[in-house]
Enzyme design. Sequence first.
Site, PDB file in Angstrom:
ATOM      1  N   THR A 170       0.858  -1.401   0.001  1.00  0.00           N
ATOM      2  CA  THR A 170      -0.052   0.075  -0.001  1.00  0.00           C
ATOM      3  C   THR A 170       0.877   1.280  -0.149  1.00  0.00           C
ATOM      4  O   THR A 170       1.943   1.398   0.557  1.00  0.00           O
ATOM      5  CB  THR A 170      -0.919  -0.028   1.310  1.00  0.00           C
ATOM      6  OG1 THR A 170      -1.557  -1.162   1.061  1.00  0.00           O
ATOM      7  CG2 THR A 170      -1.782   1.162   1.241  1.00  0.00           C
ATOM      8  N   GLY A 209       3.000  -2.986   8.274  1.00  0.00           N
ATOM      9  CA  GLY A 209       3.378  -3.735   9.235  1.00  0.00           C
ATOM     10  C   GLY A 209       4.840  -4.054   9.363  1.00  0.00           C
ATOM     11  O   GLY A 209       5.245  -4.619   8.465  1.00  0.00           O
ATOM     12  N   GLN A 367     -33.788 -10.292  23.480  1.00  0.00           N
ATOM     13  CA  GLN A 367     -32.636 -10.507  23.850  1.00  0.00           C
ATOM     14  C   GLN A 367     -32.192 -11.879  23.085  1.00  0.00           C
ATOM     15  O   GLN A 367     -31.104 -12.051  22.417  1.00  0.00           O
ATOM     16  CB  GLN A 367     -32.458 -10.901  25.289  1.00  0.00           C
ATOM     17  CG  GLN A 367     -31.056 -10.504  25.895  1.00  0.00           C
ATOM     18  CD  GLN A 367     -30.658  -8.860  25.862  1.00  0.00           C
ATOM     19  OE1 GLN A 367     -31.309  -8.221  25.030  1.00  0.00           O
ATOM     20  NE2 GLN A 367     -29.644  -8.565  26.305  1.00  0.00           N
ATOM     21  N   THR A 456     -10.841  -4.114   6.103  1.00  0.00           N
ATOM     22  CA  THR A 456     -10.230  -3.209   5.328  1.00  0.00           C
ATOM     23  C   THR A 456      -9.066  -3.926   4.699  1.00  0.00           C
ATOM     24  O   THR A 456      -8.849  -3.904   3.566  1.00  0.00           O
ATOM     25  CB  THR A 456     -10.025  -1.790   5.907  1.00  0.00           C
ATOM     26  OG1 THR A 456     -11.297  -1.368   6.585  1.00  0.00           O
ATOM     27  CG2 THR A 456      -9.396  -0.785   4.752  1.00  0.00           C
ATOM     28  N   GLU A 458      -5.988  -6.551   3.874  1.00  0.00           N
ATOM     29  CA  GLU A 458      -5.956  -7.426   3.046  1.00  0.00           C
ATOM     30  C   GLU A 458      -7.200  -7.386   1.834  1.00  0.00           C
ATOM     31  O   GLU A 458      -7.636  -8.885   1.760  1.00  0.00           O
ATOM     32  CB  GLU A 458      -5.752  -8.779   3.842  1.00  0.00           C
ATOM     33  CG  GLU A 458      -4.647  -8.840   4.703  1.00  0.00           C
ATOM     34  CD  GLU A 458      -3.923  -9.911   4.719  1.00  0.00           C
ATOM     35  OE1 GLU A 458      -4.011 -10.769   3.856  1.00  0.00           O
ATOM     36  OE2 GLU A 458      -2.820 -10.095   5.524  1.00  0.00           O
TER      37      GLU A 458
HETATM   38  C1  LIG Z   1      -3.591  -1.090  10.453  1.00  0.00           C
HETATM   39  C2  LIG Z   1      -3.402  -1.584   9.319  1.00  0.00           C
HETATM   40  C3  LIG Z   1      -2.417  -2.355   8.687  1.00  0.00           C
HETATM   41  C4  LIG Z   1      -2.151  -2.528   7.221  1.00  0.00           C
HETATM   42  N1  LIG Z   1      -1.090  -3.357   6.884  1.00  0.00           N
HETATM   43  C5  LIG Z   1      -0.594  -3.266   5.820  1.00  0.00           C
HETATM   44  C6  LIG Z   1       0.423  -4.019   5.460  1.00  0.00           C
HETATM   45  O1  LIG Z   1       1.061  -4.369   6.216  1.00  0.00           O
HETATM   46  N2  LIG Z   1       0.926  -3.742   3.969  1.00  0.00           N
HETATM   47  C7  LIG Z   1       0.334  -3.137   3.186  1.00  0.00           C
HETATM   48  O2  LIG Z   1       0.569  -3.214   2.094  1.00  0.00           O
HETATM   49  N3  LIG Z   1      -0.817  -2.711   3.480  1.00  0.00           N
HETATM   50  C8  LIG Z   1      -1.172  -2.582   4.720  1.00  0.00           C
HETATM   51  N4  LIG Z   1      -2.688  -1.836   5.063  1.00  0.00           N
HETATM   52  C9  LIG Z   1      -3.177  -1.017   4.037  1.00  0.00           C
HETATM   53  C10 LIG Z   1      -4.600  -1.793   3.650  1.00  0.00           C
HETATM   54  O3  LIG Z   1      -4.110  -3.105   3.080  1.00  0.00           O
HETATM   55  C11 LIG Z   1      -5.404  -0.727   2.835  1.00  0.00           C
HETATM   56  O4  LIG Z   1      -5.765   0.270   3.617  1.00  0.00           O
HETATM   57  C12 LIG Z   1      -6.592  -1.448   2.131  1.00  0.00           C
HETATM   58  O5  LIG Z   1      -6.085  -2.318   1.052  1.00  0.00           O
HETATM   59  C13 LIG Z   1      -7.783  -0.581   1.846  1.00  0.00           C
HETATM   60  O6  LIG Z   1      -6.905   0.428   0.776  1.00  0.00           O
HETATM   61  P1  LIG Z   1      -7.242   1.871   1.175  1.00  0.00           P
HETATM   62  O7  LIG Z   1      -6.754   2.343   2.396  1.00  0.00           O
HETATM   63  O8  LIG Z   1      -6.250   2.769   0.301  1.00  0.00           O
HETATM   64  O9  LIG Z   1      -8.418   2.163   0.949  1.00  0.00           O
HETATM   65  P2  LIG Z   1      -9.242   2.734  -0.396  1.00  0.00           P
HETATM   66  O10 LIG Z   1      -9.166   1.973  -1.487  1.00  0.00           O
HETATM   67  O11 LIG Z   1      -8.897   4.276  -0.723  1.00  0.00           O
HETATM   68  O12 LIG Z   1     -10.777   2.819  -0.015  1.00  0.00           O
HETATM   69  C14 LIG Z   1     -11.578   3.724   0.604  1.00  0.00           C
HETATM   70  C15 LIG Z   1     -13.126   3.633   0.485  1.00  0.00           C
HETATM   71  O13 LIG Z   1     -13.419   3.581  -0.751  1.00  0.00           O
HETATM   72  C16 LIG Z   1     -14.001   2.306  -1.327  1.00  0.00           C
HETATM   73  N5  LIG Z   1     -13.723   1.791  -2.557  1.00  0.00           N
HETATM   74  C17 LIG Z   1     -12.622   1.833  -3.008  1.00  0.00           C
HETATM   75  N6  LIG Z   1     -12.451   1.194  -4.143  1.00  0.00           N
HETATM   76  C18 LIG Z   1     -13.660   1.101  -4.430  1.00  0.00           C
HETATM   77  C19 LIG Z   1     -14.466   0.382  -5.614  1.00  0.00           C
HETATM   78  N7  LIG Z   1     -13.926  -0.018  -6.583  1.00  0.00           N
HETATM   79  N8  LIG Z   1     -15.838   0.233  -5.697  1.00  0.00           N
HETATM   80  C20 LIG Z   1     -16.346   0.656  -4.442  1.00  0.00           C
HETATM   81  N9  LIG Z   1     -15.882   1.117  -3.461  1.00  0.00           N
HETATM   82  C21 LIG Z   1     -14.622   1.372  -3.508  1.00  0.00           C
HETATM   83  C22 LIG Z   1     -13.706   1.490  -0.058  1.00  0.00           C
HETATM   84  O14 LIG Z   1     -14.729   0.502   0.029  1.00  0.00           O
HETATM   85  C23 LIG Z   1     -13.378   2.219   0.993  1.00  0.00           C
HETATM   86  O15 LIG Z   1     -14.489   2.480   1.638  1.00  0.00           O
HETATM   87  C24 LIG Z   1      -2.761  -1.945   6.446  1.00  0.00           C
HETATM   88  C25 LIG Z   1      -3.694  -0.889   6.747  1.00  0.00           C
HETATM   89  C26 LIG Z   1      -4.124  -0.649   8.286  1.00  0.00           C
HETATM   90  C27 LIG Z   1      -5.159   0.449   8.766  1.00  0.00           C
END
Ligand SMILES: Cc1cc2nc3c(=O)[nH]c(=O)nc-3n(C[C@H](O)[C@H](O)[C@H](O)COP(=O)(O)OP(=O)(O)OC[C@H]3O[C@@H](n4cnc5c(N)ncnc54)[C@H](O)[C@@H]3O)c2cc1C
Length: 682
Positions: A170, A209, A367, A456, A458
Amino acid sequence: MATDRRVQTLARHLAQVPSSEQSEGLTRLACSAQTHRSLPRFDSVVLEHYLDDQRSLKLEVYELFRQHPELLPAVYEGMPKEEHRELVRKQLLVLLGAGYSPMQFFAKDYKKYFYLGELLALIDLSLTVKLGVQYSLWGGSICNLGTERHRKQYFEDIDKFRLPGCFAMTELRHGSNVAALETEAVLDLATDEWIITTPDDGAIKWWIGNAAEDGQACTVFARLKVPVPERDGMLVDHGVHALVAPLRSSKGEICPGVEIRDCGYKVGLQGVDNGSIRFAGLRVPRDNLLDRFASVDRSGNYSSPFSPGRRFGATLGELTGGRVGLTSSSIGVLKGAVTVALRYNAQRQQFGPPEAPEISVLDYQSQRQKLLPLLATCYALHFTRGVLVAKYEEAKVTKDDKIVADVHAMSAGLKAYTTGYTANALSVCRESCGGHGYAAINRFGSWRSDHDIFQTFEGDNTVLYQQVAAMLLKGYKDKFSGAPLQATYTYLRQWASDALPPNPLVSHDTTTRHLRDSSFLIRSLRYRTARLLHTAAARLRKHSRKMGAFHAWNRCLPHLLLLARAHIESLILDANLKAVSACPDPECRKSLKALADLFALQRIHDDILFAHADYVAPDKAKAIQRLIEQLCSELRGVALPLVDAFAIPDHILRAPIGLSASQQHGQQYNEYLAAVGWELGA
Ligand SMILES: Cc1cc2nc3c(=O)[nH]c(=O)nc-3n(C[C@H](O)[C@H](O)[C@H](O)COP(=O)(O)OP(=O)(O)OC[C@H]3O[C@@H](n4cnc5c(N)ncnc54)[C@H](O)[C@@H]3O)c2cc1C
């Protein structure tokens, strides 16, 4: 009818009486509604054995942690992130010190690996996620995207945590849209190295991570750019590939060409050190390209047996292990929450009929109808996870393209469904325990904030559901072109008959025998998927002509998400009913069947599509509602043995209001009082 009339009369009456008397009336209503007999009692240990074919692993791991109470804090809230990270490191090292080999499990003993993810979730979700980052993501990318020499070079060190690593996919600007990542790896033909660069701030790797403190290396996802000598060294962009890159020395010094910042406090999972990384011309050998799906030789010739689209799909497809792991951990949390909620609700008493003892809050219909469907879904997900893990194993062993694609879709859909369901269930469980559910010591708070992000990372759930819908539509198209269908879609063969409503006699059949008939339940959920699929395909076709495929897809998105969820619920019910039939103990089987029926009937009842499509006539809908109430009443009597069968030891569950010990001694508040410092009986 008579009961309905009584309820209406009572409701009219209650509207006219003072509120103190209202509660009494409501209590009487709850008691009078408790008319159904309980299911036969069964031995929860017998059920536990049926549920857990890895039971010995559970006993060993939980015993190991019993010997380390210092690693099982009562509350996580308020713990500084540095302290929590240190705690998680110690938890992991204790596990490794006892001889567990998560990397070996991940590579060969799949059942054990995913089960470990479930077990550790109730110890600390940060530990599960740390384990997932180190083994599913960092280790998994080496094993699945690299070749033998990469495995030889890194496997042992990753396993022993001598080489903590990251999965750096990411970026600040892009998460879900992996194809749009901007980090670059440019081949320098003179030195035979890749030069890894972050072109601008939007391409800084984010949320990674293990990056903030521990990571010594990472798998970095970058656009591969290779010069073509015949064209004056012009760079050709081959798209996003994975390479191994160093981050720190074993002493913790950050490598030249790398900058790292801590992502700081998060909503939860403070025990995981997420960081952001900027690359400024970091040089790594050409061999660091993880080259299972594409390679580049000494002269800069790029080759791949796949087309660019298929190579990218194959690369991402190898990452399904992480999703299976998250599904398992999410089920672990759900089991914990449902256990605490049902035990507490069974003992907590409020109100009662006049001149009689108060009743248990679990005897209120409201409940029961909140909690027992959660228990039913928890069991259903448990059994479906078993099917998913078996399929995952089959895909790894056979490498059969169809099974691999099937596992990809099923893991995406089940991850989305399970984590979304658990996230909601955690709130329902917390609320069902009233004020005491809000005490940090009873764990709902940390489960909620730690688990929330499972929806969110993976793969964002909404994005994953779309992958499931796309696979279904492909299967639908293949069916008409005569191509073979993937295993889980074979039922779509019958879509033509399933997509038709039943004859009027069936849509009006209100007998319990019919409503609890497995073939009616399965057929109903399949009907829903088939219908949604048929109509989605038609709508997409119509809109694509006018607005093009992308906008047509967007236009139909809510419909496509319903389709994906419907398909996953069909798969869950199939797996669930198969597990019910396979259960050798007749008493356990009765309770399992009641849970499976409740799972399915609740879905039919809640989905208006069945009514709109004349699949379920109004009288049948009413009969289903009554049957749901009846099943909840019957299951109430066996709710405790059903959660006891999850066999979560008290020292792992830790929530004082939900301990098994308090059930046995009828002293539900003792642990809680002691936990906040009261001397008992003083
Ligand atoms: C605590 C934590 C640990 C993480 N660890 C890692 C890691 O170790 N390595 C790594 O590489 N990444 C890591 N991530 C990143 C994580 O994998 C991404 O946050 C995730 O893939 C979502 O991408 P984004 O945050 O860019 O969300 P976005 O893709 O920007 O999504 C934002 C919103 O838009 C919506 N959206 C996006 N695209 C579409 C679509 N095509 N159609 C409809 N709705 C859509 C989504 O549903 C969401 O609600 C981590 C994230 C967190 C918060």
